[in-house]
Write a protein that holds these residues in place. Structure first.
Motif, PDB file in Angstrom:
ATOM      1  N   GLY A   1       4.338   7.088  14.705  1.00 63.20           N
ATOM      2  CA  GLY A   1       2.917   7.150  15.036  1.00 63.20           C
ATOM      3  C   GLY A   1       2.362   8.555  15.158  1.00 63.20           C
TER       4      GLY A   1
ATOM      5  N   SER B   1       0.928   9.838  11.812  1.00 61.43           N
ATOM      6  CA  SER B   1      -0.260   9.053  11.450  1.00 61.43           C
ATOM      7  C   SER B   1      -1.521   9.648  12.053  1.00 61.43           C
ATOM      8  CB  SER B   1      -0.098   7.600  11.922  1.00 61.43           C
ATOM      9  OG  SER B   1       0.998   6.988  11.298  1.00 61.43           O
ATOM     10  N   LYS B   2      -1.390  10.336  13.196  1.00 59.11           N
ATOM     11  CA  LYS B   2      -2.541  10.935  13.867  1.00 59.11           C
ATOM     12  C   LYS B   2      -2.935  12.283  13.265  1.00 59.11           C
ATOM     13  CE  LYS B   2      -3.106   7.684  16.938  1.00 59.11           C
ATOM     14  NZ  LYS B   2      -4.342   6.864  16.965  1.00 59.11           N
ATOM     15  N   TRP B   3      -2.052  12.838  12.456  1.00 54.29           N
ATOM     16  CA  TRP B   3      -2.396  14.108  11.822  1.00 54.29           C
ATOM     17  C   TRP B   3      -3.241  13.820  10.576  1.00 54.29           C
ATOM     18  CZ3 TRP B   3       3.323  16.240  11.821  1.00 54.29           C
ATOM     19  CH2 TRP B   3       3.726  16.440  13.154  1.00 54.29           C
ATOM     20  N   THR B   4      -4.446  13.396  10.827  1.00 56.23           N
ATOM     21  CA  THR B   4      -5.283  12.881   9.731  1.00 56.23           C
ATOM     22  C   THR B   4      -5.738  13.963   8.751  1.00 56.23           C
ATOM     23  OG1 THR B   4      -7.205  13.077  11.186  1.00 56.23           O
ATOM     24  CG2 THR B   4      -6.106  10.925  11.070  1.00 56.23           C
TER      25      THR B   4
ATOM     26  N   ALA C   1       9.646   7.516  12.743  1.00 59.96           N
ATOM     27  CA  ALA C   1       8.627   7.490  11.699  1.00 59.96           C
ATOM     28  C   ALA C   1       9.204   6.951  10.405  1.00 59.96           C
ATOM     29  CB  ALA C   1       8.067   8.896  11.477  1.00 59.96           C
TER      30      ALA C   1
ATOM     31  N   GLU D   1       3.950   5.750   6.797  1.00 60.70           N
ATOM     32  CA  GLU D   1       2.973   6.542   7.549  1.00 60.70           C
ATOM     33  C   GLU D   1       2.432   7.702   6.709  1.00 60.70           C
ATOM     34  OE1 GLU D   1       3.653   7.470  11.723  1.00 60.70           O
ATOM     35  OE2 GLU D   1       5.527   6.327  11.629  1.00 60.70           O
ATOM     36  N   LEU D   2       3.278   8.263   5.852  1.00 60.17           N
ATOM     37  CA  LEU D   2       2.838   9.361   4.995  1.00 60.17           C
ATOM     38  C   LEU D   2       1.980   8.862   3.848  1.00 60.17           C
ATOM     39  CD1 LEU D   2       6.140  11.438   4.777  1.00 60.17           C
ATOM     40  CD2 LEU D   2       4.072  12.042   6.042  1.00 60.17           C
TER      41      LEU D   2
ATOM     42  N   ARG E   1      -0.210   6.734   3.813  1.00 58.32           N
ATOM     43  CA  ARG E   1      -1.599   6.465   4.217  1.00 58.32           C
ATOM     44  C   ARG E   1      -2.479   7.717   4.177  1.00 58.32           C
ATOM     45  NH1 ARG E   1      -0.217   2.962   9.677  1.00 58.32           N
ATOM     46  NH2 ARG E   1       0.636   1.117   8.648  1.00 58.32           N
ATOM     47  N   HIS E   2      -1.878   8.891   4.191  1.00 61.48           N
ATOM     48  CA  HIS E   2      -2.666  10.127   4.297  1.00 61.48           C
ATOM     49  C   HIS E   2      -3.417  10.413   3.002  1.00 61.48           C
ATOM     50  CE1 HIS E   2      -1.652  11.739   8.238  1.00 61.48           C
ATOM     51  NE2 HIS E   2      -0.413  11.312   8.056  1.00 61.48           N
TER      52      HIS E   2
END
Length: 1018
Positions: free
Chosen positions: A656, A659-662, A688, A692-693, A695-696
């Motif tokens: 997670g 994921s917050k490092w938008t 992780a 998650e990657l 999605r960026h």
């Protein structure tokens, strides 16, 4: 050309008339002189003078000069007219008085009449008024005073190159460029004077050489006047630049072949406006210009550029000794004189200035003082240094255009002398400081910001390429100049620079000064083992400082809490390559911090909770020993670049967090201990996962290790991969030591370590997008290559077109001949440029692999082979021979059974570099045939039986360097002594006799290049 001005005005004429009435009918010695007769005679003489001048002007247009007797006649006419005017009177009321009192003027009037008649008779000029030949035939080259470069081999080679280029008809505009003080003007002066003396001159000499000094004001009229003076063409008062340009153009058009030297050009010059025929239309003309900026060369459309570099240490010492005199030979002076000469950094201007200032000074105290002054950050108080060295550099600095480009230049001075500055580090710092677009992503900043700034500074010779790719450096003298500017003149870049000074601690002087206006502080690359901490030590107060550099102080283990309290406005903090084991809590108060750089802190095992640093954009933890990332890092929502490469013990990556490092754009986890799982079985709880990657949306550069190939929809994966500008996917199901494999095509790289390719279909789709493939420890070469060929996606039209580099390491298995498929005639790798083989056990020749895959190798530029014990020939005449017209480099090492590179007549028309290391059995490179016409560099180590190279008198001129053992060189080419004699100046004894040392150096150097460094190499 005007020689006379109007003499008699109406008033003067009237005065003369009244005067001559007064002396009527005087008879002396039988000669009667009437005033009207003299007046008429003078009118005839002046009319003749005007006719002569008009004829001279017409002759001048054809380049003809007046005879000396004509110039003397015009001067005599002018003198007589002045004499007549002196005897006139302009007060008619006093005529009678004048007649009575000046009766003695009767005789002068008679003499003037006779002189006028004599000049009228002489003005016919029966033998002509001008010289028979054109002015072009006179003084082809005029001597230009300047120092000789005969004792400077580097400059002499540049001069030889200039002469060669002048004789080559394809080069019309030649640019000579380099930083201020490096000797560009001296070089072209020596060129001019060589043409004057005709020593080693041109096959096609010029009819005239025109030397013009342009300088920084670019005054077209002034330049035109210099050209006109050289051409003996008189510029008329008040004439426009357009009119002057037209006359110059008409004059130069008459030259069959001319050379125009424009010295010290600061900005582009309009040749049409200047009056110079374009070299492309006037086929006999050429232009040589000197400038401090390669950008000026581009604007002037030069088709050949020669960069003038600084002198070697030996040349610099000779020049310095010549200027300083015999005093430098004194035993107590010489060590200091040598250090002073080194501080001039090979700049002839600095060497001459400082050497002259120190000439004949036998006191050692004066030399110590001079050395201290040259090493000082302020302007050295040595006579002439500021005016002759710093002021020319300041012209370059003041001419820099664009937002913040001067600040970017001054920022580079924070790094220590001769430091190879990583471009990637400049990206981080310049963006954090707001010097380049903070709103752009990192890649756009490189393309639109850093690249432009770096190239502009290099074009202005204020920055140089570093010793390795992706780096830049400052010339030492330029850095001293920048330190002077940053410490005294530029308020917005006011800096305290103590980098590379060997300090063990911050001095009391630096602690006690008022630093309230400082913007940047650098103590990097010292021996600092402690920072001020106690109350009585007066901590530094730098409230406006935005950058603090402390990296490369390896003995520094603690950053005291109070130390950072004086730097509350920091945006960049670099503690890299120090011995710190933890970070102080006061770090969390640096709420303006944008870049926290901790690369190489090898004892740092944990981080404090960094959540308070919510503006942080760059976090560099490369080569630290952290085991996990703090959970609070979930609040670092502005992170754009994270470097976790070489974090071998990293075990935990909190789920997670990423994921917050938008805003994340770059994630480098090359050689990290954390491997990303793609399935629920591979991902540990709370860790992780790869999705998650995926999605960026902003992620553009990614380097990670995967435990397996994800079994996802291929189209979805390709869409995601297509968004990545640069990637490095290492697919590793078990630990495997990778062979160094850095190539020029690492932008989109796939590394497969002991990976069973048959388990996943997705890797084939991945390879379609890859530019480089490294196959480590593929157990069976036959199986691997068969996989590449069989069942190609979409048939032959979908070959691996993007793949430009292929590396195969640690493989076994004999190939079974050409692999027969339905597409056997199609090239599987049509754009392959680099082929590297390491430790491929059973391969007897590279041709086996080439034939097996049906490769054409039409674009191959590099072939590198090492530790292949079964290889007997690099290429052999197999199924069919392939020409390799683009091949530029061959590197072969540690192939103990290799006999020959080619067992057939093989021509490599574009081969430039040949490296052969530790090949004891090689006796020849190929079957004797045509030589290799463009070979430039040869490196031969531990190849004792190789005594013949493909060189002869025909291609020896292209060689730039030959390296090898002295014993090998002595035995080389014994049957061609003439060629060997010609090559002797280019031979350099090898300093690496042990190939194992070379391999270690290669591995170490390759390991130093991280993914992020490659991302930010302009």
């Amino acid at each position: 050309m005007e020689f006379l001005v109007s003499i008699l005005s109406a008033a003067v004429a009237e005065t003369g008339r009244l005067f001559f009435k007064c002396v009527y009918s005087n008879v002396t010695n039988g000669v009667t002189v009437n005033p009207g007769d003299l007046e008429k005679k003078m009118k005839d003489l002046l009319d003749l003078k005007n006719d002569v001048n008009r004829q001279l002007e017409l002759a001048e247009e054809d380049g003809r000069l007046p005879l000396t007797q004509v110039k003397n006649w015009l001067r005599d006419v002018e003198a007589l007219a002045s004499k007549v005017a002196a005897h006139d009177f302009d007060d008619e009321d006093n005529n009678r008085r004048l007649c009575l009192s000046f009766s003695n003027r009767i005789r002068p009037s008679r003499e003037m009449f006779e002189e006028a008649q004599t000049l009228l008779n002489a003005g016919s000029f029966p033998n002509g008024m001008v010289y028979g030949s054109s002015v072009y035939a006179t003084s082809t080259v005029e001597y230009v005073p300047g120092p000789s470069i005969e004792d400077q081999p580097t400059a002499s080679r540049s001069l030889d190159e200039l002469v060669r280029v002048l004789d080559d008809e394809k080069y019309r505009r030649i640019g000579v460029w380099g930083m201020a003080g490096v000797g560009k003007t001296t070089l072209v002066k020596n060129l001019n004077n060589r043409l004057k003396s005709n020593v080693n001159g041109l096959e096609k000499p010029f009819s005239i050489v025109i030397w013009v000094t342009v300088s920084n004001d670019s005054d077209t009229k002034r330049v035109q006047m210099q050209m006109a003076e050289r051409l003996n063409l008189e510029m008329k008062m008040g004439e426009s630049t357009e009119r002057s340009g037209g006359r110059l153009h008409q004059r130069l058009e008459k030259e069959e072949r001319f050379l125009l030297i424009l010295d010290d050009v600061w900005q582009s010059i309009d040749l049409d406006c200047l009056g110079v025929p374009q070299p492309e239309t006037h086929r006999g003309s050429k232009i040589v210009l000197t400038t401090r900026s390669s950008d000026v060369c581009r604007q002037m459309m030069t088709d050949y550029e020669l960069k003038v570099d600084s002198l070697s240490e030996e040349e610099a010492w000779k020049l310095f000794s010549k200027r300083a005199g015999e005093v430098v030979t004194l035993e107590h002076i010489k060590p200091f004189a040598e250090e002073v000469a080194r501080e001039c950094c090979g700049l002839p201007l600095a060497i001459v200035t400082v050497g002259s200032a120190m000439r004949g000074k036998p006191k050692v105290e004066l030399w110590k003082h001079a050395l201290k002054e040259l090493r000082n950050s302020s302007v050295p108080r040595i006579k002439g240094v500021k005016d002759k060295v710093y002021n020319p550099l300041k012209w370059s600095y003041d001419s820099l255009q664009g937002d913040n480009i001067k600040a970017c230049f001054l920022y580079c001075a924070l790094f220590s002398e001769d430091f190879q500055i990583e471009v990637s580090e400049l990206v981080q710092c310049w963006i954090a400081e707001g010097l380049i677009g903070e709103q752009q992503n990192f890649n756009d900043s490189i393309k639109d910001g850093v690249y432009f700034v770096a190239e502009t500074l290099k074009d202005s010779c204020l920055l140089e390429d570093g010793g390795r790719g992706g780096t830049v450096r400052m010339h030492d003298v330029v850095r001293d100049f920048a330190k002077w500017i940053a410490s005294s003149l530029e308020a917005n870049s006011r800096s305290l620079i103590r980098s590379g000074n060997g300090l063990s601690e911050i001095s009391r002087e630096d602690l006690s000064q008022d630093h309230s206006l400082l913007r940047r502080v650098s103590f990097m690359n010292n021996k600092i083992n402690r920072l001020p901490a106690a109350d009585f030590e007066m901590p530094m107060q730098c409230p406006k400082a935005s950058t603090l550099l402390l990296q490369h102080n390896v003995q520094l283990e603690i950053v005291p809490e109070k130390f950072l309290q004086g730097f509350q406005g920091l945006k960049v903090l670099n503690l890299g390559a120090t011995g710190i084991r933890s970070l102080p809590p006061t770090l969390l108060r640096l709420v303006e911090l944008r870049a926290l750089l901790l690369r190489g802190c090898r004892f740092l095992q944990e981080l404090p909770p960094l959540g308070a640093l919510c503006r942080l954009q760059v976090l560099d933890l490369c080569r630290t020993r952290i085991k996990e990332l703090p959970e609070e890092m979930i609040h670092l929502i502005n992170l754009r670049q994270v470097n976790l490469s070489h974090t071998y013990v990293l075990e935990k990556f909190q789920a997670g967090v990423v994921s917050k490092w938008t805003h994340l754009e770059v994630l480098d986890m090359t050689h990290s201990g954390y491997h990303w799982g793609t399935t629920t079985e591979e991902v540990k709880e709370g860790q992780a996962a790869l999705f998650e990657l995926v999605r960026h949306k902003h992620l553009s550069c990614l380097s990670i290790t995967l435990k397996s190939i994800p079994l996802w929809d291929a189209e979805y994966l390709l869409t995601w991969i297509g968004r990545l500008r640069r990637f490095q996917f290492t697919i590793s199901q078990s630990e495997s030591k990778s062979f160094p494999s850095r190539t020029s095509h690492d932008k989109r790289k796939v590394i497969a370590n002991r990976f069973d390719v048959m388990k996943s279909e997705w890797i084939r789709w991945l390879l379609i997008n890859a530019s480089s493939l490294v196959w480590n420890e593929s157990l069976d070469l036959n199986v691997m290559t068969g996989y590449l060929i069989s069942d190609r996606v979409g048939g032959p039209s979908h070959s691996f077109d993007a793949l430009k580099s292929l590396t195969i390491t640690r493989s076994i298995g004999r190939l079974s001949g050409p692999h027969m498929t339905g597409y056997q005639c199609a090239d599987l790798l049509p754009n392959l440029e680099e082929l590297c083989l390491n430790d491929v056990k059973d391969l007897q020749t590279v041709s086996e692999l080439v034939d097996h895959l049906w490769l054409l190798l039409s674009k191959l530029k590099l072939i590198q082979v090492s530790e292949c014990p079964g290889m007997e020939y690099l290429f052999s005449c197999g199924t069919f021979s392939r020409p390799m017209p683009e091949l530029e480099e061959i590197k072969v090492s540690s192939c103990k059974n290799l006999k020959m590179l080619f067992d057939y007549r093989f021509v490599v028309p574009n081969l430039r570099m040949l490296e052969l290391h530790a090949i004891p059995g090689m006796k020849s490179l190929c079957i004797p045939g045509e030589p290799w016409p463009r070979l430039e560099k040869v490196d031969v180590i531990k190849c004792p039986q190789l005594t013949k190279l493909p060189l002869d008198m025909g291609n020896a001129n292209t060689i730039e360097e030959i390296r090898g053992e002295s014993t090998w060189w002595s035995s080389l080419m014994r049957d061609d002594i003439e060629t060997k004699y010609m090559l002797q100046p280019f031979f350099k004894p090898s300093i690496h006799d042990d190939y194992g040392l070379i391999q270690k150096d290669l591995i170490r150097c390759d390991d130093e290049y991280s993914f992020i460094r490659r991302c930010y190499t302009p």
